[in-house]
Design a protein around this motif. Structure first.
Motif, PDB file in Angstrom:
ATOM      1  N   SER A 142       0.820  -1.409   0.016  1.00 42.47           N
ATOM      2  CA  SER A 142       0.322   0.103   0.095  1.00 42.47           C
ATOM      3  C   SER A 142       0.750   1.482  -0.134  1.00 42.47           C
ATOM      4  CB  SER A 142      -0.975  -0.353   1.179  1.00 42.47           C
ATOM      5  OG  SER A 142       0.011   0.281   2.398  1.00 42.47           O
ATOM      6  N   SER A 143       0.101   2.712  -0.609  1.00 36.81           N
ATOM      7  CA  SER A 143       0.977   3.470  -0.316  1.00 36.81           C
ATOM      8  C   SER A 143       0.081   4.875  -0.144  1.00 36.81           C
ATOM      9  CB  SER A 143       1.734   3.590  -1.488  1.00 36.81           C
ATOM     10  OG  SER A 143       0.911   4.087  -2.834  1.00 36.81           O
ATOM     11  N   ASP A 144       0.436   6.139   0.120  1.00 35.10           N
ATOM     12  CA  ASP A 144       0.616   6.990   0.911  1.00 35.10           C
ATOM     13  C   ASP A 144      -0.035   7.964  -0.258  1.00 35.10           C
ATOM     14  OD1 ASP A 144       0.491   6.846   3.238  1.00 35.10           O
ATOM     15  OD2 ASP A 144       2.134   7.345   4.256  1.00 35.10           O
ATOM     16  N   THR A 145      -0.473   8.121  -0.348  1.00 38.79           N
ATOM     17  CA  THR A 145      -1.518   9.789  -1.282  1.00 38.79           C
ATOM     18  C   THR A 145      -0.328  11.296  -1.921  1.00 38.79           C
ATOM     19  OG1 THR A 145      -2.472  11.371  -0.196  1.00 38.79           O
ATOM     20  CG2 THR A 145      -3.706   9.034  -1.405  1.00 38.79           C
ATOM     21  N   VAL A 146       0.442  11.287  -2.520  1.00 36.05           N
ATOM     22  CA  VAL A 146       1.580  12.503  -3.026  1.00 36.05           C
ATOM     23  C   VAL A 146       1.006  13.573  -3.279  1.00 36.05           C
ATOM     24  CG1 VAL A 146       3.417  13.060  -3.596  1.00 36.05           C
ATOM     25  CG2 VAL A 146       3.182  10.802  -2.874  1.00 36.05           C
ATOM     26  N   GLY A 147       0.253  14.438  -3.323  1.00 36.18           N
ATOM     27  CA  GLY A 147       0.061  15.929  -3.925  1.00 36.18           C
ATOM     28  C   GLY A 147      -1.618  15.624  -3.911  1.00 36.18           C
ATOM     29  N   TYR A 148      -2.130  16.371  -4.382  1.00 38.89           N
ATOM     30  CA  TYR A 148      -3.548  16.481  -4.513  1.00 38.89           C
ATOM     31  C   TYR A 148      -4.372  16.371  -5.942  1.00 38.89           C
ATOM     32  CZ  TYR A 148      -3.497  17.062   0.570  1.00 38.89           C
ATOM     33  OH  TYR A 148      -3.904  16.651   1.678  1.00 38.89           O
ATOM     34  N   GLY A 149      -5.165  15.718  -6.631  1.00 36.48           N
ATOM     35  CA  GLY A 149      -5.809  16.207  -7.734  1.00 36.48           C
ATOM     36  C   GLY A 149      -7.030  16.911  -7.530  1.00 36.48           C
ATOM     37  N   PRO A 150      -7.679  17.679  -8.876  1.00 35.38           N
ATOM     38  CA  PRO A 150      -8.475  18.545  -8.647  1.00 35.38           C
ATOM     39  C   PRO A 150     -10.106  17.794  -8.033  1.00 35.38           C
ATOM     40  CG  PRO A 150      -8.261  18.118 -10.682  1.00 35.38           C
ATOM     41  CD  PRO A 150      -7.141  17.560  -9.950  1.00 35.38           C
ATOM     42  N   ALA A 151     -10.774  18.408  -8.019  1.00 36.79           N
ATOM     43  CA  ALA A 151     -12.654  17.923  -7.663  1.00 36.79           C
ATOM     44  C   ALA A 151     -13.147  17.522  -9.066  1.00 36.79           C
ATOM     45  CB  ALA A 151     -13.281  18.805  -7.373  1.00 36.79           C
ATOM     46  N   SER A 152     -13.507  16.220  -9.371  1.00 37.38           N
ATOM     47  CA  SER A 152     -14.075  15.656 -10.422  1.00 37.38           C
ATOM     48  C   SER A 152     -15.438  15.681 -10.176  1.00 37.38           C
ATOM     49  CB  SER A 152     -12.857  15.213 -11.982  1.00 37.38           C
ATOM     50  OG  SER A 152     -13.785  14.479 -11.946  1.00 37.38           O
ATOM     51  N   THR A 153     -16.608  15.511 -11.039  1.00 38.22           N
ATOM     52  CA  THR A 153     -18.043  15.529 -11.396  1.00 38.22           C
ATOM     53  C   THR A 153     -18.057  13.931 -12.283  1.00 38.22           C
ATOM     54  OG1 THR A 153     -18.489  17.052 -13.229  1.00 38.22           O
ATOM     55  CG2 THR A 153     -18.603  17.633 -10.477  1.00 38.22           C
ATOM     56  N   ALA A 154     -16.650  13.640 -12.689  1.00 32.76           N
ATOM     57  CA  ALA A 154     -16.943  12.272 -13.477  1.00 32.76           C
ATOM     58  C   ALA A 154     -15.915  11.469 -13.033  1.00 32.76           C
ATOM     59  CB  ALA A 154     -17.080  12.682 -15.088  1.00 32.76           C
ATOM     60  N   PHE A 213     -10.882   9.352 -14.032  1.00 35.28           N
ATOM     61  CA  PHE A 213     -10.116   8.417 -14.224  1.00 35.28           C
ATOM     62  C   PHE A 213      -8.708   8.699 -15.877  1.00 35.28           C
ATOM     63  CE2 PHE A 213      -8.886   4.342 -17.615  1.00 35.28           C
ATOM     64  CZ  PHE A 213      -8.546   3.882 -16.858  1.00 35.28           C
ATOM     65  N   GLY A 214      -9.087   9.661 -16.163  1.00 36.52           N
ATOM     66  CA  GLY A 214      -8.182   9.821 -17.261  1.00 36.52           C
ATOM     67  C   GLY A 214      -6.816  10.473 -16.281  1.00 36.52           C
ATOM     68  N   TYR A 215      -7.075  12.050 -15.582  1.00 38.49           N
ATOM     69  CA  TYR A 215      -6.399  12.340 -14.880  1.00 38.49           C
ATOM     70  C   TYR A 215      -5.473  11.433 -13.999  1.00 38.49           C
ATOM     71  CZ  TYR A 215      -4.388  15.606 -11.825  1.00 38.49           C
ATOM     72  OH  TYR A 215      -3.651  16.698 -10.688  1.00 38.49           O
ATOM     73  N   ALA A 216      -6.109  10.229 -13.112  1.00 38.43           N
ATOM     74  CA  ALA A 216      -5.385   9.427 -12.908  1.00 38.43           C
ATOM     75  C   ALA A 216      -4.474   8.569 -13.371  1.00 38.43           C
ATOM     76  CB  ALA A 216      -6.303   8.650 -11.888  1.00 38.43           C
ATOM     77  N   LEU A 217      -4.866   8.485 -15.163  1.00 38.73           N
ATOM     78  CA  LEU A 217      -3.798   7.543 -15.703  1.00 38.73           C
ATOM     79  C   LEU A 217      -2.049   8.895 -15.920  1.00 38.73           C
ATOM     80  CD1 LEU A 217      -5.395   6.427 -18.682  1.00 38.73           C
ATOM     81  CD2 LEU A 217      -4.711   4.949 -16.676  1.00 38.73           C
ATOM     82  N   LEU A 218      -2.359   9.760 -15.626  1.00 38.56           N
ATOM     83  CA  LEU A 218      -0.710  11.036 -15.603  1.00 38.56           C
ATOM     84  C   LEU A 218      -1.066  10.708 -13.633  1.00 38.56           C
ATOM     85  CD1 LEU A 218      -2.388  13.266 -18.441  1.00 38.56           C
ATOM     86  CD2 LEU A 218      -0.753  10.850 -18.743  1.00 38.56           C
ATOM     87  N   HIS A 219      -1.269  11.099 -12.934  1.00 38.34           N
ATOM     88  CA  HIS A 219      -1.015  11.029 -11.989  1.00 38.34           C
ATOM     89  C   HIS A 219      -1.684  10.284 -10.475  1.00 38.34           C
ATOM     90  CE1 HIS A 219      -2.341  14.940 -14.289  1.00 38.34           C
ATOM     91  NE2 HIS A 219      -0.799  15.414 -13.575  1.00 38.34           N
ATOM     92  N   PRO A 220      -1.519   8.792 -10.774  1.00 36.08           N
ATOM     93  CA  PRO A 220      -1.790   7.733 -10.157  1.00 36.08           C
ATOM     94  C   PRO A 220      -1.693   7.891  -8.521  1.00 36.08           C
ATOM     95  CG  PRO A 220       0.326   7.012 -11.297  1.00 36.08           C
ATOM     96  CD  PRO A 220       0.167   8.480 -11.640  1.00 36.08           C
ATOM     97  N   ASN A 221      -1.308   8.988  -8.625  1.00 36.06           N
ATOM     98  CA  ASN A 221      -0.972   8.875  -6.642  1.00 36.06           C
ATOM     99  C   ASN A 221      -1.313  10.464  -5.905  1.00 36.06           C
ATOM    100  OD1 ASN A 221       1.510   6.522  -6.522  1.00 36.06           O
ATOM    101  ND2 ASN A 221       2.637   7.773  -7.488  1.00 36.06           N
ATOM    102  N   VAL A 222      -2.052  10.945  -6.668  1.00 35.52           N
ATOM    103  CA  VAL A 222      -2.573  12.013  -5.779  1.00 35.52           C
ATOM    104  C   VAL A 222      -3.440  11.660  -5.111  1.00 35.52           C
ATOM    105  CG1 VAL A 222      -1.399  13.905  -7.837  1.00 35.52           C
ATOM    106  CG2 VAL A 222      -3.607  12.359  -7.706  1.00 35.52           C
ATOM    107  N   ALA A 223      -3.816  12.622  -4.024  1.00 35.09           N
ATOM    108  CA  ALA A 223      -4.892  12.265  -2.724  1.00 35.09           C
ATOM    109  C   ALA A 223      -5.992  13.074  -3.713  1.00 35.09           C
ATOM    110  CB  ALA A 223      -4.761  12.493  -1.913  1.00 35.09           C
TER     111      ALA A 223
END
Length: 391
Positions: A90-102, A107-117
């Motif tokens: 398991s791993s901690d998150t690193v940084g934050y992603g933006p709020a999303s409504t979809a 999913f697309g954002y997480a492909l480029l930023h897989p570890n963000v919270a």
């Protein structure tokens, strides 16, 4: 994953519409479960071993495959397969992603930023208030991560006054038996589920130590619901959890629209097809099929734990946890259960398996569970194309 995404949906629905009690399990579902259970090829299969460490799991030799590692050698439902050689992490998150409504956007954002919270989570300086004394722990599902699973609901829960936490669990690569989905960035929750429950136990203890709270509330999606229930039952979690909320959880397994049930039935008659399927879906995917040893042990002796309150939500448009009412729980001694079909009282909510966590109605159910004075919402939410109540 491509097939899963093509079958994904979104949804949510209208204000103050109270859901009707949901049926726990239809006779046809029980008949299916009984058929699977009675047909098991290896009724004396070894019990699940969930105490192994990396490289020390027991071997499974009851079928076509054999393996060792962090629990990866266990036989589930007579499948006799194991492709893993080591455990997951398991791993901690690193940084934050933006709020999303979809979900698809997240999913697309997480492909480029897989570890963000997801926004609003993992503020380790947060202290619970007298009005909101219990932190909320978000537990993602199979092939998902903390961000793409909860980028819609996390900030509103934080804004309501709760300390909110999440992490990425069950990280296992293809060689370790994580399945083909594990090659995608941010595709977690692929390893042996009892081992993932240990990772959750460690994380919850960390949250309790940081906040000083006696208990947490859990929000689990899909495998996250079933895995956290294993934590309640076998890892001491019942004493540390006030409310267990599950959404589209594989609480009694899934037929995967009949594919999983067919594979299990063929296996039970002596032809190991689940061993081949496991190569694609990973250990956790096989464990979540109807009739697996994991599912049977998870519900052995009853669905619930004394002292824990349960809110269980399913959607009629779920194409992953099928039939959807297999998610519902029967209350046992000392536990309360609220089973909710998402569309009861709100037909406009067309949420499917992945997009239900992007439903305003789901968000309102979470907030209402934490604080009953919060009204339920009912707003149109489209299947597949959007989320958060809009296209």
């Amino acid at each position: 994953m491509g097939v899963t995404l093509l079958t994904v949906g979104f949804g949510c629905v209208g204000a103050n519409a109270a859901p009707a009690p949901a049926p726990v399990q239809q006779p046809t579902d029980q008949t299916l479960a009984d058929f699977i259970a009675k047909g098991l090829k290896n009724k004396a299969a070894k019990p699940i071993v969930d105490t192994g460490s990396a490289g020390t799991g027991s071997a499974c030799t009851s079928g076509s495959g054999a393996g060792s590692g962090n629990g990866s050698g266990d036989c589930y439902g007579g499948s006799g397969s194991s492709s893993g050689s080591q455990g997951g992490t398991s791993s901690d998150t690193v940084g934050y992603g933006p709020a999303s409504t979809a979900f698809l956007a997240a999913f697309g954002y997480a492909l480029l930023h897989p570890n963000v919270a997801p926004p609003g989570t993992n503020d380790w300086s947060c202290k619970p208030t007298a009005q909101h004394p219990e932190p909320v722990v978000l537990v993602h599902g199979t092939w998902e991560n903390a961000y793409d699973n909860f980028a819609y609901v996390s900030q509103p829960i934080k804004n309501a006054g709760y300390c909110v936490y999440t992490f990425n669990y069950g990280q296992s690569n293809l060689l370790a038996g994580g399945g083909l989905g594990s090659v995608l960035p941010g595709a977690n929750g692929t390893e042996n589920i009892p081992d993932s429950a240990k990772q959750l136990a460690t994380f919850v203890d960390r949250v309790l130590a940081s906040t000083g709270a006696p208990k947490v509330n859990i929000v689990g999606h899909s495998q996250g619901g079933a895995m956290s229930r294993w934590y309640l039952k076998y890892e001491g979690g019942a004493a540390k959890v006030d409310h267990e909320m599950t959404f589209g959880a594989t609480n009694h397994g899934t037929t995967l629209d009949g594919i999983g049930a067919l594979g299990r039935a063929i296996n039970n008659f002596g032809i190991d097809v689940l061993g081949l399927i496991e190569i694609f879906v990973g250990h956790s995917g096989i464990e979540q099929t109807v009739g697996s040893d994991f599912t049977n042990k998870l519900n052995a002796g009853g669905d619930t734990m004394p002292g824990v309150n349960y809110t269980v939500v399913g959607t009629r448009y779920d194409e992953v946890t099928t039939p959807y009412n297999l998610t519902f729980l029967q209350p046992g001694p000392g536990a309360t259960v609220r089973n909710i079909t998402l569309q009861d009282g709100c037909d406009q909510d067309l949420s499917d398996h992945l997009t239900m966590m992007y439903s305003p109605r789901v968000l309102s159910i979470i907030l209402n569970t934490l604080d009953p004075s919060v009204p339920l919402k009912c707003t149109f939410n489209p299947w597949l194309l959007g989320g958060g109540g809009k296209l």
